[in-house]
Design a protein around this motif. Structure first.
Motif, PDB file in Angstrom:
ATOM      1  N   THR A  90     -10.663   8.144  44.843  1.00  0.00           N
ATOM      2  CA  THR A  90     -11.129   6.803  44.517  1.00  0.00           C
ATOM      3  C   THR A  90     -11.106   5.916  45.748  1.00  0.00           C
TER       4      THR A  90
ATOM      5  N   VAL B  28      -6.101   1.954  37.997  1.00  0.00           N
ATOM      6  CA  VAL B  28      -6.443   0.536  38.085  1.00  0.00           C
ATOM      7  C   VAL B  28      -5.480  -0.305  37.247  1.00  0.00           C
TER       8      VAL B  28
ATOM      9  N   SER C  74     -16.774   5.026  37.668  1.00  0.00           N
ATOM     10  CA  SER C  74     -16.284   3.749  38.192  1.00  0.00           C
ATOM     11  C   SER C  74     -15.598   2.998  37.068  1.00  0.00           C
TER      12      SER C  74
ATOM     13  N   ARG D 175     -12.983  -0.116  40.844  1.00  0.00           N
ATOM     14  CA  ARG D 175     -12.697   1.130  41.565  1.00  0.00           C
ATOM     15  C   ARG D 175     -13.830   2.116  41.320  1.00  0.00           C
TER      16      ARG D 175
ATOM     17  N   HIS E  84     -11.833   1.450  46.920  1.00  0.00           N
ATOM     18  CA  HIS E  84     -12.093   0.072  46.527  1.00  0.00           C
ATOM     19  C   HIS E  84     -13.169  -0.489  47.440  1.00  0.00           C
TER      20      HIS E  84
END
Length: 358
Positions: free
Chosen positions: A345, A324, A243, A229, A347
């Protein structure tokens, strides 16, 4: 026009020998980082040794079930590889979150690991920078710090490492295969990059003429779950503010799911991909619950030492890791990201399949 010599190597040993005999020389692979620095005047090697045509572009199965990735495998090819996508989704998603499609088509695996910081002061030769000119000072201290480190920094340098791929490799416990004048050796990827200390100009433990020839991934553990992420200022072609790469093994056989193994790496927060060792230790053997996750993340971030202008990264990192972990364990994440102020965030721009089709 500045003069430099150019040599195209036919094999790795020739490349190492060519660089070893020239003190001021550099390898040229995809060029997505080096060419920018040549244009900016950040670096000025007198010789370039072109390794882009070396036979290092294969992805091969290892006898133990792992994977060997040649140093010249392009980022886009690695992200889409039929072994990487199902077995190492954290790596595929990290690669797809980096740069742009055009750059991923040119960037190499070895070059990605060795790219230098995108600190605005490092890239501006008119400003003092200890990483560029040792002993000149760090302009980021007291300057613009939105993208700078909150972990492992020093008074000499607060820059961060820019790679997404390296963060995923750190969580995977990958190994870097290096060929140097003294022969071949293997370095755990978590030991490849250095914290700045008082020598921030040394990004890695590599010596002059060392050439990365491959990266080896351990065999995936049955039932392991992983993802990446990235929190950034815009949806694509931006470096990470924070990240998170996580590889998680959960035992669901009992009444309560238990964390069997956890490997967590953070990007955008340190001079190197940051393995969250404290958090990992606290999670192993614990119930997979939001309370346990919060305790572990808080223990890791006790080490954080933000500077004026990047304090927001601490709650952002907290929220991203919690989100996450919640995702990988199927726990409700209502309020998790908001709790950590990591609401932007993504993906890799969607699922792996969506990103490949972009």
């Amino acid at each position: 026009m500045r003069q430099l010599s150019y040599e195209r190597a036919d094999d790795p040993a020739q490349a190492v020998a060519a660089l070893a005999e020239a003190g001021d020389a550099a390898y040229l692979a995809g060029g997505t980082n080096l060419v920018d620095h040549l244009r900016l005047g950040i670096t000025a090697p007198q010789r370039l040794v072109d390794i882009s045509h070396l036979d290092l572009a294969d992805v091969e199965d290892l006898p133990d079930g792992g994977l060997r990735v040649g140093a010249m495998v392009r980022n886009s090819d690695l992200a889409a590889h039929p072994r990487v996508r199902p077995d190492y989704p954290v790596l595929s998603r990290a690669l797809l979150s980096g740069a742009s499609g055009q750059l991923r088509n040119a960037a190499s695996t070895g070059g990605n690991l060795l790219q230098r910081t995108r600190c605005v002061y490092f890239q501006d030769p008119t400003t003092p920078c200890n990483k560029r000119e040792p002993g000149s000072g760090c302009s980021a201290v007291g300057g613009w710090t939105r993208y700078h480190a909150i972990l492992g920094a020093s008074p000499s340098c607060i820059a961060t490492h820019p790679s997404d791929m390296a963060v995923a490799l750190a969580a995977l416990d990958a190994t870097v295969v290096v060929l140097g004048p003294g022969g071949e050796r293997r370095i755990p990827v978590t030991e490849l990059h250095r914290l700045p200390g008082d020598e921030p100009h040394r990004d890695t433990v590599l010596e002059h003429a060392d050439l990365i020839t491959a990266v080896e991934l351990p065999a995936p553990s049955p039932g392991a779950r992983s993802t990446y992420r990235k929190v950034r200022d815009r949806a694509s072609f931006a470096f990470a503010l924070v990240s998170v790469a996580v590889v998680l093994e959960v035992d669901d056989d009992g009444d309560v799911p238990m964390v069997r193994e956890a490997r967590i790496a953070l990007g955008g927060v340190a001079h190197k991909p940051w393995r969250a060792r404290r958090a990992e230790e606290l999670l192993r053997g614990r119930e997979a619950s939001l309370a346990a996750f919060r305790e572990a993340v808080d223990a890791e971030l006790e080490q954080a030492d933000p500077v004026s202008g990047n304090e927001f990264k601490v709650p952002m990192a907290r929220g991203a890791v919690l989100a996450v972990l919640a995702e990988l364990t199927g726990l409700p994440d209502d309020g998790v990201e908001a709790d950590g102020d990591a609401t932007d965030t993504d993906h890799a721009g969607g699922t792996t399949e969506e990103a490949i089709d972009e």
